[in-house]
Design an enzyme around this catalytic site. Structure first.
Site, PDB file in Angstrom:
ATOM      1  N   ASP A  34     -22.028  76.367  -2.526  1.00 13.72           N
ATOM      2  CA  ASP A  34     -20.815  76.568  -3.319  1.00 13.72           C
ATOM      3  C   ASP A  34     -20.846  77.980  -3.898  1.00 13.72           C
ATOM      4  OD1 ASP A  34     -18.721  74.340  -4.871  1.00 13.72           O
ATOM      5  OD2 ASP A  34     -18.845  76.410  -5.605  1.00 13.72           O
ATOM      6  N   LEU A  36     -19.283  78.895  -6.458  1.00 13.90           N
ATOM      7  CA  LEU A  36     -19.072  78.790  -7.908  1.00 13.90           C
ATOM      8  C   LEU A  36     -17.957  79.735  -8.350  1.00 13.90           C
ATOM      9  CD1 LEU A  36     -22.737  78.286  -9.214  1.00 13.90           C
ATOM     10  CD2 LEU A  36     -20.998  76.553  -8.724  1.00 13.90           C
ATOM     11  N   THR A 126      -5.606  68.263   4.244  1.00 14.35           N
ATOM     12  CA  THR A 126      -4.693  67.756   3.223  1.00 14.35           C
ATOM     13  C   THR A 126      -3.381  67.289   3.836  1.00 14.35           C
ATOM     14  OG1 THR A 126      -3.288  68.494   1.385  1.00 14.35           O
ATOM     15  CG2 THR A 126      -4.087  70.209   2.847  1.00 14.35           C
ATOM     16  N   ASP A 127      -2.725  66.357   3.169  1.00 15.51           N
ATOM     17  CA  ASP A 127      -1.406  65.913   3.652  1.00 15.51           C
ATOM     18  C   ASP A 127      -0.379  67.039   3.553  1.00 15.51           C
ATOM     19  OD1 ASP A 127      -1.000  65.924   0.865  1.00 15.51           O
ATOM     20  OD2 ASP A 127      -0.425  63.811   0.735  1.00 15.51           O
ATOM     21  N   GLU A 128      -0.694  68.096   2.787  1.00 13.32           N
ATOM     22  CA  GLU A 128       0.276  69.187   2.603  1.00 13.32           C
ATOM     23  C   GLU A 128       0.502  69.989   3.880  1.00 13.32           C
ATOM     24  OE1 GLU A 128       0.120  71.444  -0.957  1.00 13.32           O
ATOM     25  OE2 GLU A 128      -0.301  69.681  -2.184  1.00 13.32           O
ATOM     26  N   TYR A 150      -1.130  78.067   0.180  1.00 12.47           N
ATOM     27  CA  TYR A 150      -2.278  77.145   0.217  1.00 12.47           C
ATOM     28  C   TYR A 150      -2.238  76.264   1.456  1.00 12.47           C
ATOM     29  CZ  TYR A 150      -4.713  72.705  -0.530  1.00 12.47           C
ATOM     30  OH  TYR A 150      -5.473  71.574  -0.354  1.00 12.47           O
ATOM     31  N   ALA A 152      -0.537  76.510   4.167  1.00  7.36           N
ATOM     32  CA  ALA A 152      -0.585  77.270   5.424  1.00  7.36           C
ATOM     33  C   ALA A 152      -2.027  77.687   5.733  1.00  7.36           C
ATOM     34  CB  ALA A 152       0.319  78.494   5.331  1.00  7.36           C
ATOM     35  N   LYS A 154      -4.723  76.047   4.737  1.00  2.00           N
ATOM     36  CA  LYS A 154      -5.436  74.826   5.143  1.00  2.00           C
ATOM     37  C   LYS A 154      -5.103  74.480   6.587  1.00  2.00           C
ATOM     38  CE  LYS A 154      -7.699  72.356   3.075  1.00  2.00           C
ATOM     39  NZ  LYS A 154      -9.200  72.346   2.926  1.00  2.00           N
ATOM     40  N   ASP A 272      11.007  75.215 -11.793  1.00  5.58           N
ATOM     41  CA  ASP A 272      10.281  74.567 -10.704  1.00  5.58           C
ATOM     42  C   ASP A 272       9.309  75.517 -10.015  1.00  5.58           C
ATOM     43  OD1 ASP A 272       9.607  72.521  -9.028  1.00  5.58           O
ATOM     44  OD2 ASP A 272      11.638  72.162  -8.272  1.00  5.58           O
ATOM     45  N   HIS A 276       8.623  74.126  -3.668  1.00  3.51           N
ATOM     46  CA  HIS A 276       8.017  72.851  -4.065  1.00  3.51           C
ATOM     47  C   HIS A 276       8.347  71.730  -3.074  1.00  3.51           C
ATOM     48  CE1 HIS A 276       7.151  70.219  -7.877  1.00  3.51           C
ATOM     49  NE2 HIS A 276       6.399  69.893  -6.857  1.00  3.51           N
TER      50      HIS A 276
HETATM   51  P1  NAD Z   1     -11.751  72.325  -6.183  1.00  2.00           P
HETATM   52  O1  NAD Z   1     -10.924  73.535  -6.350  1.00  2.00           O
HETATM   53  O2  NAD Z   1     -11.995  71.427  -7.331  1.00  2.00           O
HETATM   54  O3  NAD Z   1     -13.188  72.716  -5.594  1.00  2.00           O
HETATM   55  C1  NAD Z   1     -13.353  73.685  -4.609  1.00  2.00           C
HETATM   56  C2  NAD Z   1     -14.830  74.079  -4.586  1.00  2.00           C
HETATM   57  O4  NAD Z   1     -15.033  75.012  -3.518  1.00  2.00           O
HETATM   58  C3  NAD Z   1     -15.305  74.761  -5.867  1.00  2.00           C
HETATM   59  O5  NAD Z   1     -16.554  74.234  -6.267  1.00  2.00           O
HETATM   60  C4  NAD Z   1     -15.437  76.227  -5.469  1.00  2.00           C
HETATM   61  O6  NAD Z   1     -16.419  76.928  -6.215  1.00  2.00           O
HETATM   62  C5  NAD Z   1     -15.807  76.096  -4.014  1.00  2.00           C
HETATM   63  N1  NAD Z   1     -15.472  77.296  -3.230  1.00  2.00           N
HETATM   64  C6  NAD Z   1     -14.286  77.993  -3.245  1.00  2.00           C
HETATM   65  N2  NAD Z   1     -14.374  79.045  -2.408  1.00  2.00           N
HETATM   66  C7  NAD Z   1     -15.604  78.994  -1.830  1.00  2.00           C
HETATM   67  C8  NAD Z   1     -16.274  79.788  -0.871  1.00  2.00           C
HETATM   68  N3  NAD Z   1     -15.678  80.870  -0.326  1.00  2.00           N
HETATM   69  N4  NAD Z   1     -17.520  79.458  -0.503  1.00  2.00           N
HETATM   70  C9  NAD Z   1     -18.142  78.378  -1.046  1.00  2.00           C
HETATM   71  N5  NAD Z   1     -17.568  77.596  -1.977  1.00  2.00           N
HETATM   72  C10 NAD Z   1     -16.310  77.888  -2.354  1.00  2.00           C
HETATM   73  O7  NAD Z   1     -11.074  71.527  -4.971  1.00  2.00           O
HETATM   74  P2  NAD Z   1     -10.918  69.956  -4.720  1.00  2.00           P
HETATM   75  O8  NAD Z   1      -9.688  69.477  -5.374  1.00  2.00           O
HETATM   76  O9  NAD Z   1     -12.209  69.294  -4.962  1.00  2.00           O
HETATM   77  O10 NAD Z   1     -10.628  69.977  -3.140  1.00  2.00           O
HETATM   78  C11 NAD Z   1     -11.709  69.945  -2.226  1.00  2.00           C
HETATM   79  C12 NAD Z   1     -11.159  69.953  -0.815  1.00  2.00           C
HETATM   80  O11 NAD Z   1     -10.289  68.830  -0.631  1.00  2.00           O
HETATM   81  C13 NAD Z   1     -10.323  71.182  -0.487  1.00  2.00           C
HETATM   82  O12 NAD Z   1     -10.611  71.548   0.834  1.00  2.00           O
HETATM   83  C14 NAD Z   1      -8.883  70.700  -0.616  1.00  2.00           C
HETATM   84  O13 NAD Z   1      -8.039  71.423   0.227  1.00  2.00           O
HETATM   85  C15 NAD Z   1      -9.022  69.260  -0.166  1.00  2.00           C
HETATM   86  N6  NAD Z   1      -8.054  68.309  -0.709  1.00  2.00           N
HETATM   87  C16 NAD Z   1      -7.850  68.224  -2.060  1.00  2.00           C
HETATM   88  C17 NAD Z   1      -6.977  67.254  -2.557  1.00  2.00           C
HETATM   89  C18 NAD Z   1      -6.732  67.127  -4.045  1.00  2.00           C
HETATM   90  O14 NAD Z   1      -5.811  66.384  -4.423  1.00  2.00           O
HETATM   91  N7  NAD Z   1      -7.484  67.744  -4.908  1.00  2.00           N
HETATM   92  C19 NAD Z   1      -6.305  66.401  -1.674  1.00  2.00           C
HETATM   93  C20 NAD Z   1      -6.519  66.545  -0.296  1.00  2.00           C
HETATM   94  C21 NAD Z   1      -7.409  67.490   0.168  1.00  2.00           C
HETATM   95  O1  DAU Z   2      -1.440  66.455  -1.527  1.00  2.00           O
HETATM   96  C1  DAU Z   2      -2.766  66.923  -1.530  1.00  2.00           C
HETATM   97  C2  DAU Z   2      -2.845  68.144  -2.410  1.00  2.00           C
HETATM   98  O2  DAU Z   2      -2.689  67.682  -3.745  1.00  2.00           O
HETATM   99  C3  DAU Z   2      -4.134  68.929  -2.242  1.00  2.00           C
HETATM  100  O3  DAU Z   2      -4.202  69.436  -0.950  1.00  2.00           O
HETATM  101  C4  DAU Z   2      -4.206  70.070  -3.269  1.00  2.00           C
HETATM  102  O4  DAU Z   2      -5.470  70.701  -3.202  1.00  2.00           O
HETATM  103  C5  DAU Z   2      -4.019  69.500  -4.655  1.00  2.00           C
HETATM  104  O5  DAU Z   2      -3.973  70.543  -5.592  1.00  2.00           O
HETATM  105  C6  DAU Z   2      -2.732  68.671  -4.730  1.00  2.00           C
HETATM  106  O6  DAU Z   2      -1.563  69.529  -4.608  1.00  2.00           O
HETATM  107  P1  DAU Z   2      -0.267  69.324  -5.514  1.00  2.00           P
HETATM  108  O7  DAU Z   2       0.466  70.593  -5.555  1.00  2.00           O
HETATM  109  O8  DAU Z   2       0.476  68.094  -5.113  1.00  2.00           O
HETATM  110  O9  DAU Z   2      -0.994  69.002  -6.924  1.00  2.00           O
HETATM  111  P2  DAU Z   2      -0.678  69.473  -8.419  1.00  2.00           P
HETATM  112  O10 DAU Z   2      -1.565  68.661  -9.299  1.00  2.00           O
HETATM  113  O11 DAU Z   2      -0.670  70.936  -8.565  1.00  2.00           O
HETATM  114  O12 DAU Z   2       0.823  68.947  -8.600  1.00  2.00           O
HETATM  115  C7  DAU Z   2       1.158  67.578  -8.432  1.00  2.00           C
HETATM  116  C8  DAU Z   2       2.642  67.444  -8.689  1.00  2.00           C
HETATM  117  O13 DAU Z   2       2.901  67.721 -10.079  1.00  2.00           O
HETATM  118  C9  DAU Z   2       3.492  68.431  -7.909  1.00  2.00           C
HETATM  119  O14 DAU Z   2       4.718  67.830  -7.520  1.00  2.00           O
HETATM  120  C10 DAU Z   2       3.761  69.552  -8.908  1.00  2.00           C
HETATM  121  C11 DAU Z   2       3.813  68.825 -10.238  1.00  2.00           C
HETATM  122  N1  DAU Z   2       3.347  69.640 -11.386  1.00  2.00           N
HETATM  123  C12 DAU Z   2       2.148  70.237 -11.305  1.00  2.00           C
HETATM  124  C13 DAU Z   2       1.680  71.022 -12.338  1.00  2.00           C
HETATM  125  C14 DAU Z   2       0.335  71.685 -12.242  1.00  2.00           C
HETATM  126  C15 DAU Z   2       4.154  69.772 -12.509  1.00  2.00           C
HETATM  127  O15 DAU Z   2       5.261  69.195 -12.581  1.00  2.00           O
HETATM  128  N2  DAU Z   2       3.696  70.554 -13.517  1.00  2.00           N
HETATM  129  C16 DAU Z   2       2.510  71.197 -13.481  1.00  2.00           C
HETATM  130  O16 DAU Z   2       2.155  71.909 -14.447  1.00  2.00           O
END
Ligand code: NAD
Ligand code: DAU
Length: 341
Positions: A34, A36, A126-128, A150, A152, A154, A272, A276
Site C-alpha cells: 500500500d 499509504l 466497480t459497477d461504475e 474515476y 474511466a 477503472k 450536483d 452524476h
Molecule cells: P480506498 O480509497 O479506501 O483505499 C484505496 C487504498 O489503495 C488506500 O489504502 C491507498 O493508500 C491505496 N493506494 C492508492 N494508490 C496506490 C498505489 N499507487 N499503490 C499502492 N497503494 C495505493 O478504496 P476502497 O473504497 O477500499 O476501494 C478499494 C477498491 O475497490 C478500489 O479498487 C475501488 O475501485 C473498488 N471498489 C470500491 C467500492 C466502494 O464502494 N468503495 C465499490 C466497488 C469497487
Molecule cells: O458504485 C461503486 C462505487 O461506489 C465505487 O466504485 C467507488 O469507489 C465509491 O466511491 C462509490 O462511488 P459513489 O460515487 O457512488 O460513492 P459516494 O459515496 O461518493 O456517493 C454515493 C452517492 O451519494 C452518489 O449518488 C453521490 C451522493 N453524494 C455523495 C457525497 C460524497 C452526495 O449526495 N453528497 C456527498 O457529499
C-alpha cells in the site's frame, strides 16, 4: 500455502478483506502493498499487525522495481488488486493520480505477475464502469460507458486485465462491486461523511435532488464475494457483485439520521456532482449461479455501521482534522455557501 498479494490493503475494502482472509483461510499468507495515500491508514490493519501470516510493505503499485522486489521476497502466487484512487469527486477535481494508479499501476502488476507466472490475478473493479441505467440491470456483457475520470480509469485497468487473459493466457478474474459500506471507510464517501457530520451537527451536503440510486453492499459481503470469485470464478470471468439493496440517497440519509436521533434539517441540498450517474443496478445471477449470496440484510447492517462510527471516534476524528479539511473546503465550501450554510 498461497501467498496472496493484496494491493491497497490499508484502505477500506482492502483492510476488511485482509481481516476476512486471515480469519477464514488459515493456510494463506496475506502480503499487503500500500502506498499509504491520504486513504491508506495503518489503523485499519492494527488488529492483524502481529499475525505471523501477514506482512506489510509500503509501496506504489506503479513502481515496477518495488513490486518485483515484493513478489520475489514473498514468493507471490496470487494477486488481488484493490489499490486505486477511489473517490469520484476527487477524480473530477484532480484526475492525474487516477490514471497513474488505476491504469498504469494495474498494468505494472499484470506485467510482473505474468513474468513471474502467478496462478491467478483478481481485479477489483466497480459497477461504475457500465455508466448509468434508468431501468433494468446491467449484465456482464453490456458495454462499458464510464462517465467520470474515476470510472474511466477503472475501466482502463479492467480492460488491461482482459487483454492479459486473452493475449497471454493469464488466469484472471474480475469483480464489479457495488457501493460498499461498513467500518473503516474514509469519511469522504457519502455514508461515513453524513454520519460523522451529523454526529457533529454539521450540514449534510446532498447532491441535486437526492433521488440518485445506489445498490448497497456491506463490506464483509464484498470481501466474501471477492474470496468466492477468487476460488470459484472461471478464468477470464467477470462477475457483478452487488448487495441487491437499491436505495435513493435521500432515503438512506433519512435512515442514518433516524439511527443517530438527529434532525432532517441537517440535510442541505447542494449543487450536483458533474456527470452524476443517476442509477446503478446489477444483475448478479452469474455470481449467484456459482454459489455466492450476501449474508447481511441492509437495514441491520446500516444500523450496525452507524453504531461503529459512533463508537469509534478515535478512528475518524484524526482523519477529519487532517488532509481531509483541505479537500472538504475545495469540494463543499462554495456549494454550502450557495446553499446559505
Ligand atoms: P480506498 O480509497 O479506501 O483505499 C484505496 C487504498 O489503495 C488506500 O489504502 C491507498 O493508500 C491505496 N493506494 C492508492 N494508490 C496506490 C498505489 N499507487 N499503490 C499502492 N497503494 C495505493 O478504496 P476502497 O473504497 O477500499 O476501494 C478499494 C477498491 O475497490 C478500489 O479498487 C475501488 O475501485 C473498488 N471498489 C470500491 C467500492 C466502494 O464502494 N468503495 C465499490 C466497488 C469497487
Ligand atoms: O458504485 C461503486 C462505487 O461506489 C465505487 O466504485 C467507488 O469507489 C465509491 O466511491 C462509490 O462511488 P459513489 O460515487 O457512488 O460513492 P459516494 O459515496 O461518493 O456517493 C454515493 C452517492 O451519494 C452518489 O449518488 C453521490 C451522493 N453524494 C455523495 C457525497 C460524497 C452526495 O449526495 N453528497 C456527498 O457529499
Amino acid at each position: 500455502m498461497k501467498n496472496i498479494l493484496v494491493t491497497g490493503g490499508a484502505g477500506f475494502i482492502g483492510a476488511n478483506f485482509v481481516h476476512y482472509m486471515l480469519n477464514n483461510y488459515p493456510d494463506y499468507k496475506i502480503v499487503v502493498i500500500d502506498k499509504l495515500t491520504y486513504a491508506g491508514n495503518m489503523d485499519n490493519l492494527k488488529e492483524v499487525a502481529d499475525n505471523p501470516r501477514y506482512a506489510f510493505y509500503q509501496g506504489d503499485i506503479a513502481d515496477r522495481a518495488r513490486v518485483e522486489e515484493i513478489f520475489d521476497a514473498e514468493n507471490i502466487d496470487t494477486v488481488v488488486n484493490f489499490a486505486a484512487e477511489s473517490h469520484v469527486d476527487r477524480s473530477i477535481l484532480t484526475p492525474d493520480a487516477f490514471i497513474m494508479t488505476d491504469v498504469v499501476g494495474t498494468y505494472v502488476l499484470l506485467e510482473v505477475g505474468r513474468q513471474r507466472g502467478i496462478e491467478r490475478f483478481h481485479q477489483v473493479s466497480t459497477d461504475e464502469v457500465y455508466g448509468t441505467i434508468d431501468e433494468g440491470s446491467f449484465k456482464e456483457g453490456d458495454p462499458l460507458e464510464p462517465n467520470s475520470p474515476y470510472s474511466a480509469a477503472k475501466a482502463g485497468g479492467e480492460l488491461q486485465v482482459r487483454a492479459y487473459n486473452e493475449t497471454y493466457g493469464m488466469d484472471t478474474v474480475v469483480s464489479r462491486g457495488s457501493n460498499t459500506f461498513g467500518p473503516y471507510q474514509y469519511p469522504e464517501k457519502v455514508m461515513p461523511l453524513f454520519i460523522t457530520n451529523a454526529i457533529d451537527d454539521l450540514p449534510l451536503p446532498l447532491y441535486g435532488d437526492g433521488k440518485q440510486v445506489r445498490d448497497w453492499l456491506y463490506v464483509e459481503d464484498h470481501a466474501s464475494g471477492i474470496a468466492h470469485i477468487l476460488h470459484h470464478g472461471e478464468s477470464g470471468g467477470i462477475y457483478n457483485l452487488g448487495g441487491g439493496n437499491e436505495r435513493y440517497n435521500i432515503d438512506v440519509t433519512h435512515q442514518m439520521l433516524e439511527h443517530l436521533d438527529k434532525p432532517r434539517s441537517l440535510i442541505t441540498p447542494v449543487e450536483d456532482r458533474a456527470g452524476h450517474d443517476r442509477r446503478y443496478s446489477l444483475d448478479c445471477s452469474n455470481l449467484h449461479a456459482i454459489g455466492w449470496k450476501p449474508a447481511y440484510e441492509f437495514e441491520s447492517a446500516l444500523e450496525k455501521t452507524v453504531k461503529w462510527y459512533v463508537d469509534n471516534e478515535w478512528w475518524w476524528r484524526p482523519i477529519k482534522s487532517g488532509e481531509f479539511k483541505d479537500f472538504y473546503e475545495r469540494q463543499y465550501a462554495e456549494r454550502l455557501k450557495n446553499a446559505g450554510k
